[in-house]
Design a protein around this motif. Structure first.
Motif, PDB file in Angstrom:
ATOM      1  N   ALA A 212      -3.501  -0.574 -22.532  1.00 52.40           N
ATOM      2  CA  ALA A 212      -3.795   0.571 -23.393  1.00 52.40           C
ATOM      3  C   ALA A 212      -5.137   1.195 -23.016  1.00 52.40           C
ATOM      4  N   ALA A 213      -6.124   0.356 -22.692  1.00 53.01           N
ATOM      5  CA  ALA A 213      -7.437   0.865 -22.278  1.00 53.01           C
ATOM      6  C   ALA A 213      -7.325   1.657 -20.983  1.00 53.01           C
ATOM      7  N   LEU A 214      -6.523   1.155 -20.034  1.00 57.21           N
ATOM      8  CA  LEU A 214      -6.314   1.885 -18.787  1.00 57.21           C
ATOM      9  C   LEU A 214      -5.685   3.243 -19.071  1.00 57.21           C
ATOM     10  N   GLY A 215      -4.671   3.262 -19.943  1.00 58.83           N
ATOM     11  CA  GLY A 215      -4.032   4.520 -20.297  1.00 58.83           C
ATOM     12  C   GLY A 215      -5.012   5.500 -20.932  1.00 58.83           C
ATOM     13  N   ALA A 216      -5.883   4.971 -21.792  1.00 52.99           N
ATOM     14  CA  ALA A 216      -6.875   5.830 -22.457  1.00 52.99           C
ATOM     15  C   ALA A 216      -7.859   6.418 -21.448  1.00 52.99           C
TER      16      ALA A 216
ATOM     17  N   VAL B 236       0.849  -1.203   0.000  1.00 48.42           N
ATOM     18  CA  VAL B 236       0.000   0.000   0.000  1.00 48.42           C
ATOM     19  C   VAL B 236       0.880   1.246   0.000  1.00 48.42           C
ATOM     20  N   GLY B 237       1.919   1.230   0.827  1.00 47.32           N
ATOM     21  CA  GLY B 237       2.843   2.353   0.867  1.00 47.32           C
ATOM     22  C   GLY B 237       3.523   2.596  -0.459  1.00 47.32           C
ATOM     23  N   LEU B 238       3.904   1.519  -1.145  1.00 49.97           N
ATOM     24  CA  LEU B 238       4.570   1.665  -2.437  1.00 49.97           C
ATOM     25  C   LEU B 238       3.622   2.234  -3.492  1.00 49.97           C
ATOM     26  N   ILE B 239       2.357   1.837  -3.463  1.00 57.05           N
ATOM     27  CA  ILE B 239       1.377   2.396  -4.414  1.00 57.05           C
ATOM     28  C   ILE B 239       1.295   3.912  -4.233  1.00 57.05           C
ATOM     29  N   LEU B 240       1.222   4.363  -2.980  1.00 56.38           N
ATOM     30  CA  LEU B 240       1.149   5.796  -2.713  1.00 56.38           C
ATOM     31  C   LEU B 240       2.457   6.495  -3.072  1.00 56.38           C
ATOM     32  N   LEU B 241       3.578   5.846  -2.803  1.00 55.12           N
ATOM     33  CA  LEU B 241       4.867   6.440  -3.153  1.00 55.12           C
ATOM     34  C   LEU B 241       5.020   6.569  -4.661  1.00 55.12           C
ATOM     35  N   MET B 242       4.583   5.544  -5.398  1.00 58.47           N
ATOM     36  CA  MET B 242       4.696   5.586  -6.852  1.00 58.47           C
ATOM     37  C   MET B 242       3.807   6.680  -7.443  1.00 58.47           C
ATOM     38  N   PHE B 243       2.671   6.969  -6.803  1.00 62.32           N
ATOM     39  CA  PHE B 243       1.857   8.108  -7.239  1.00 62.32           C
ATOM     40  C   PHE B 243       2.661   9.396  -7.091  1.00 62.32           C
ATOM     41  N   GLN B 244       3.329   9.557  -5.956  1.00 59.45           N
ATOM     42  CA  GLN B 244       4.130  10.757  -5.727  1.00 59.45           C
ATOM     43  C   GLN B 244       5.246  10.866  -6.760  1.00 59.45           C
TER      44      GLN B 244
ATOM     45  N   SER C 271       3.802  11.928 -10.095  1.00 56.59           N
ATOM     46  CA  SER C 271       3.323  13.313 -10.100  1.00 56.59           C
ATOM     47  C   SER C 271       4.463  14.317 -10.137  1.00 56.59           C
ATOM     48  N   GLU C 272       5.672  13.904  -9.754  1.00 56.57           N
ATOM     49  CA  GLU C 272       6.799  14.840  -9.688  1.00 56.57           C
ATOM     50  C   GLU C 272       7.711  14.769 -10.895  1.00 56.57           C
ATOM     51  N   PHE C 273       7.350  14.002 -11.925  1.00 54.52           N
ATOM     52  CA  PHE C 273       8.171  13.954 -13.126  1.00 54.52           C
ATOM     53  C   PHE C 273       8.179  15.321 -13.807  1.00 54.52           C
ATOM     54  N   HIS C 274       9.366  15.816 -14.153  1.00 55.80           N
ATOM     55  CA  HIS C 274       9.517  17.136 -14.777  1.00 55.80           C
ATOM     56  C   HIS C 274       9.826  16.965 -16.267  1.00 55.80           C
ATOM     57  N   PHE C 275       8.833  16.550 -17.042  1.00 57.18           N
ATOM     58  CA  PHE C 275       9.055  16.369 -18.474  1.00 57.18           C
ATOM     59  C   PHE C 275       9.345  17.692 -19.181  1.00 57.18           C
TER      60      PHE C 275
ATOM     61  N   PHE D  27       1.692   4.738  -9.995  1.00 58.27           N
ATOM     62  CA  PHE D  27       2.572   5.518 -10.873  1.00 58.27           C
ATOM     63  C   PHE D  27       1.791   6.069 -12.066  1.00 58.27           C
ATOM     64  N   ALA D  28       0.934   5.247 -12.655  1.00 59.61           N
ATOM     65  CA  ALA D  28       0.158   5.683 -13.821  1.00 59.61           C
ATOM     66  C   ALA D  28      -0.765   6.844 -13.476  1.00 59.61           C
ATOM     67  N   VAL D  29      -1.405   6.791 -12.307  1.00 69.18           N
ATOM     68  CA  VAL D  29      -2.272   7.899 -11.884  1.00 69.18           C
ATOM     69  C   VAL D  29      -1.429   9.143 -11.619  1.00 69.18           C
ATOM     70  N   GLY D  30      -0.255   8.974 -11.032  1.00 68.34           N
ATOM     71  CA  GLY D  30       0.625  10.110 -10.780  1.00 68.34           C
ATOM     72  C   GLY D  30       1.020  10.828 -12.053  1.00 68.34           C
ATOM     73  N   ILE D  31       1.278  10.062 -13.112  1.00 73.14           N
ATOM     74  CA  ILE D  31       1.666  10.656 -14.396  1.00 73.14           C
ATOM     75  C   ILE D  31       0.566  11.580 -14.923  1.00 73.14           C
ATOM     76  N   THR D  32      -0.692  11.258 -14.644  1.00 72.26           N
ATOM     77  CA  THR D  32      -1.794  12.066 -15.177  1.00 72.26           C
ATOM     78  C   THR D  32      -1.831  13.464 -14.574  1.00 72.26           C
ATOM     79  N   VAL D  33      -1.164  13.688 -13.450  1.00 72.31           N
ATOM     80  CA  VAL D  33      -1.187  15.014 -12.820  1.00 72.31           C
ATOM     81  C   VAL D  33       0.207  15.639 -12.773  1.00 72.31           C
ATOM     82  N   HIS D  34       1.148  15.118 -13.567  1.00 74.29           N
ATOM     83  CA  HIS D  34       2.531  15.577 -13.448  1.00 74.29           C
ATOM     84  C   HIS D  34       2.702  17.044 -13.827  1.00 74.29           C
ATOM     85  N   ARG D  35       1.771  17.616 -14.592  1.00 75.96           N
ATOM     86  CA  ARG D  35       1.886  19.031 -14.972  1.00 75.96           C
ATOM     87  C   ARG D  35       1.593  19.956 -13.791  1.00 75.96           C
ATOM     88  N   HIS D  36       0.958  19.440 -12.780  1.00 78.07           N
ATOM     89  CA  HIS D  36       0.556  20.257 -11.623  1.00 78.07           C
ATOM     90  C   HIS D  36       1.606  20.149 -10.517  1.00 78.07           C
TER      91      HIS D  36
END
Length: 426
Positions: A217-221, A82-90, A93-97, A276-285
């Motif tokens: 792919a469906a999850l990503g979409a 559970v901790g790793l799921i939350l950490l991977m979201f963080q 979300s912090e990726f600086h593309f 991690f996938a959910v975190g990527i969706t908010v990385h611009r914020h």
């Protein structure tokens, strides 16, 4: 009190004792690591290792058995995941593309990323093939060797980010290149790990694998077309200061992380990848990511991460490497992991016009493995890709390569003209 209630109460008390010990040890070694010039997380990793059979279990076997049992309990395993799921979201979300808009920086990053993946992967694959008969006779040699390649190719984004903050490199070109290359490195590493999981399946079905890819792919979409616009609309007022980061938004994001984790787990691509996938969706914020880190991320780091480090430590017995053969292979993995990262990255940086000292800094940063490596190793062990002794060897490699980074940076950064800030908690 009924028997079932009594059992539940006893289980709760036992888990609470474990939590007190894990959290206290993590904070103690966190502070000690900072005083030694290391990232605090490095001390937490060492604390987890020392609570296992490598020290506590060896010196006080009866006490260790009473506290942690003969193996990590299911409750500790679940809490760590559970901790790793939350950490991977963080992390997502912090990726600086956006830091890669400069073409020269982008070219250098791609060169560094390629060098830091291809060479160590090839060395790990070769070591795996050479050691399979000796170290992993009961495991498919192809799967084992491929996993060794992935294990050597990993760079740790979370710990690297903390090291960059500690040394004042977050906005420095070297830091931007390193964290971006590490991000590419880890994404490719996860994809390779998913492919190895498919190859290692008892009955590989191309049709079933194709359906899993379609599911991913469906999850990503769904995340991009439905979840991302929804979160953009909800996060906007928070970033503008019109609303606080309230419980409803926190609850929604937690539900999304856990829901995506269920989907990725069902697809055979590991539950933690969902966060991690959910975190990527908010990385611009990035302002929102900072708020989340301050409000939720600190609790994850203080409460959940020590559980994962101890979970790993309980599965690692350094004293189990008790033969010259084991020690020899451990040193071989360690040498290949260090030279396979630093030298190729150094060469790629020099070809891009960096000075020897700057190139050495990049090589040292990319040699950092730590948390991501431990996550990958636990996945590999759980899926039967590596035996216990090799797991221990690679944990030693992960810790050693991370401990090297601080001293190397303190030696090399002054040669680049960079002033290291003092008193930054990493």
């Amino acid at each position: 009190m009924t028997a079932s209630v009594h059992h539940l109460e006893q289980l709760l008390l036992h888990v609470l004792v474990q939590l007190i010990i894990m959290i206290a040890a993590a904070r103690l070694f966190h502070g000690l690591a900072l005083r030694l010039g290391q990232p605090g997380a490095t001390g937490e990793i060492v604390a987890g290792l020392l609570l296992g059979p490598s020290l506590f279990g060896a010196l006080f076997p009866e006490a260790s058995l009473w506290v942690f049992g003969s193996k990590p309990g299911d409750e500790i395993a679940v809490l760590s995941q559970v901790g790793l799921i939350l950490l991977m979201f963080q992390i997502g979300s912090e990726f600086h593309f956006n830091l890669l808009k400069d073409p020269a920086t982008r070219r250098t990053m791609l060169g560094v990323a390629a060098a830091s993946i291809l060479v160590p992967f090839a060395l790990g694959l070769a070591l795996g093939l050479a050691s399979a008969a000796t170290l992993a006779p009961a495991i498919n040699p192809v799967v084992y060797s491929l996993f060794c390649g992935v294990a050597l190719a990993i760079t740790a984004v979370p710990i690297l980010g903390r090291i960059l903050r500690q040394f004042g490199l977050t906005a420095h070109p070297l830091g931007v290149i390193a964290i971006s290359a590490a991000a590419v490195n880890d994404v490719i590493g996860w994809l390779l790990l998913a492919a190895i999981a498919a190859i290692g399946a008892a009955a590989f079905d191309p049709g079933g694998f194709g359906l899993k890819l379609l599911g991913l792919a469906a999850l990503g979409a769904v995340l991009m077309l439905v979840v991302k616009p929804l979160l953009d609309r909800l996060i906007g007022p928070v970033e503008r200061g019109e609303k606080p980061l309230g419980p409803d938004l926190i609850a929604l994001i937690l539900a999304l992380c856990f829901g995506a984790a269920i989907v990725t787990s069902s697809l055979g691509i590991f539950a933690i990848f969902g966060g991690f996938a959910v975190g990527i969706t908010v990385h611009r914020h990035q302002a929102f990511a900072a708020l989340w880190r301050d409000k939720i991320g600190v609790f994850v780091l203080v409460f959940f991460l020590p559980i994962f480090f101890t979970f790993t430590g309980l599965r690692t017995n350094v004293l189990g490497l008790d033969s010259a053969t084991d020690i020899g292979w451990c040193l071989a993995f360690l040498a290949a992991s260090i030279l396979g990262k630093i030298l190729p990255v150094y060469a790629a940086a020099r070809l891009s016009g960096f000075t020897p000292a700057q190139s050495g800094v990049l090589g040292s940063l990319m040699n950092t493995r730590a948390l991501m490596e431990l996550i990958v190793l636990n996945v590999g062990r759980d899926m039967g890709f590596i035996p216990q002794d090799v797991f221990t060897m690679l944990v030693i490699m992960a810790i050693t390569t991370t401990l090297m980074t601080g001293p190397l940076l303190r030696w090399l950064l002054p040669k680049t003209g960079h002033v290291i800030p003092q008193g930054v908690d990493a």
